[in-house]
Design a protein around this motif. Structure first.
Motif, short mmCIF file in Angstrom:
data_model
loop_
_atom_site.label_atom_id
_atom_site.label_comp_id
_atom_site.label_asym_id
_atom_site.label_seq_id
_atom_site.Cartn_x
_atom_site.Cartn_y
_atom_site.Cartn_z
N ALA A 174 -31.17 -64.24 59.40
CA ALA A 174 -29.87 -65.13 59.64
C ALA A 174 -30.14 -66.67 59.41
N LEU A 175 -29.72 -67.05 57.95
CA LEU A 175 -30.10 -68.39 57.67
C LEU A 175 -28.56 -69.16 57.67
N HIS A 176 -28.78 -70.26 58.53
CA HIS A 176 -27.93 -71.20 58.61
C HIS A 176 -28.19 -72.45 58.10
N VAL A 177 -27.62 -73.16 57.03
CA VAL A 177 -27.90 -74.37 56.48
C VAL A 177 -27.06 -75.63 57.08
N ASP A 225 -25.83 -82.14 55.42
CA ASP A 225 -26.73 -83.48 55.17
C ASP A 225 -26.66 -84.20 56.57
N ALA A 226 -27.98 -84.55 57.00
CA ALA A 226 -27.97 -85.20 58.02
C ALA A 226 -28.72 -86.50 57.81
N ASP A 227 -28.19 -87.66 58.23
CA ASP A 227 -29.01 -89.04 58.11
C ASP A 227 -30.09 -88.97 59.13
N ALA A 284 -29.59 -78.95 54.17
CA ALA A 284 -29.22 -79.38 52.87
C ALA A 284 -29.41 -78.39 51.81
N ASN A 285 -28.57 -78.24 50.90
CA ASN A 285 -28.81 -77.18 49.68
C ASN A 285 -28.86 -75.92 49.93
N PRO A 286 -27.72 -75.43 50.39
CA PRO A 286 -27.70 -73.93 50.67
C PRO A 286 -28.27 -72.97 49.58
N THR A 287 -27.89 -73.10 48.33
CA THR A 287 -28.45 -72.18 47.30
C THR A 287 -29.69 -72.16 47.12
N ARG A 288 -30.39 -73.45 47.36
CA ARG A 288 -31.99 -73.47 47.12
C ARG A 288 -32.48 -72.86 48.30
N GLN A 289 -31.83 -73.01 49.64
CA GLN A 289 -32.48 -72.34 50.71
C GLN A 289 -32.51 -70.98 50.59
N LEU A 290 -31.28 -70.37 50.22
CA LEU A 290 -31.09 -68.88 50.11
C LEU A 290 -32.32 -68.31 49.07
N LEU A 291 -32.41 -69.14 47.96
CA LEU A 291 -33.04 -68.77 46.79
C LEU A 291 -34.44 -68.67 47.45
N VAL A 292 -35.03 -69.78 47.96
CA VAL A 292 -36.43 -69.59 48.61
C VAL A 292 -36.61 -68.50 49.76
#
Length: 275
Positions: free
Chosen positions: A172-175, A178-180, A223-231
């Motif tokens: 279960a992935l939650h992205v 973006d946090a400073d 950050a970057n939900p698409t990249r995280q899902l693909l990884v």
């Protein structure tokens, strides 16, 4: 949805391309897991009936071979019209619609797939034609993206069912937004991770109670939900995403993350649509 409410069971589009034959094989296996009939549909645009019959015969034979002697009933349907429109129509009486990631032109995603992702009346599965041995299911988990939107909650329900059906774990992935932060172990990041973990537990609590046998492995990323899902898809057998996230206008839209994952993922992707 029961089979009485979905007389076509699982519908898979066949156009003769390698990608669609991969989709046919995947759909046959899935129909067996779900104990549903499989409808193999080929849509042609009014000419070349002999070629259309040949494409449909090849696809139905491929489906029956993949299903095996004890597999689901397989029905071939040759239709005339616009492929995307005809498959959208069939989707109203199906549990799933499955398509290859590339059309006969080789472009990814094909126009038929895009039409279904935008307008289908049931979940859509996009299957790629390069299912290399390392991407075959085995004991790999099911991956789902959770962002709190209604369609991601629908995706979570589908993902739990798929993980239970396959007797595998659920990622279960939650992205987080973006946090400073000052670095990888910044205090603010730790707080965000704790909040996100609480969010996942609360969001999935009812589903976990319904599917106690499913082991949930929460993943918190930034950050970057698409990249995280693909990884994460690289170690999974199936990805489930909502058709649009929190930022999309309600309606029959396809979110940029869902579209990018369906196009870029090398394993099957279920896009959870609700109408």
């Amino acid at each position: 949805m029961t089979d009485e409410a979905a007389p076509y069971g699982i519908v898979v589009g066949a156009d003769g391309s390698p990608s669609s034959l991969s989709a046919v094989r995947w759909a046959a296996t899935e129909a067996g897991l779900r104990h549903l009939r499989l409808t193999v549909a080929h849509v042609h645009e009014g000419s070349g009936a002999d070629e259309a019959d040949s494409v449909l015969d090849e696809a139905t034979a491929e489906a029956r071979n993949a299903a095996g002697v004890d597999g689901p009933d397989v029905e071939g349907r040759r239709l005339t019209g616009q492929p995307a429109a005809e498959l959208v129509e069939l989707s109203g009486d199906a549990q799933l619609v499955v398509v290859g990631s590339r059309g006969r032109t080789g472009r990814s995603p094909g126009s038929v797939g895009l039409g279904l992702l935008h307008h289908a009346r049931c979940p859509v599965v996009v299957v790629h034609d390069d299912l290399a041995p390392r991407n075959r299911p085995g004991r790999r988990p099911v991956l789902v993206g959770i962002d709190g939107s209604k369609t991601s909650l629908h995706a979570a329900a589908i993902a739990f069912e798929e993980a239970s059906r396959r007797s595998v774990d659920l990622l279960a992935l939650h992205v987080c937004k973006d946090a400073d932060t000052g670095g990888p172990h910044d205090h603010r990041m730790t707080i965000l991770e704790e909040e996100a973990a609480d969010f996942l537990r609360e969001t999935l609590a009812d589903l976990q109670q319904r599917f106690p046998e499913v082991v949930v492995r929460p993943l918190i990323r930034f950050a970057n939900p698409t990249r995280q899902l693909l990884v994460q898809a690289e170690r999974s057998q199936l990805v489930v995403v909502g058709s649009h996230g929190r930022g999309a206008i309600a309606g029959r839209l396809l979110g940029s993350v869902s579209a990018a994952v369906a196009e870029g993922c090398r394993i099957p992707v279920i896009v959870a649509r609700r109408t």
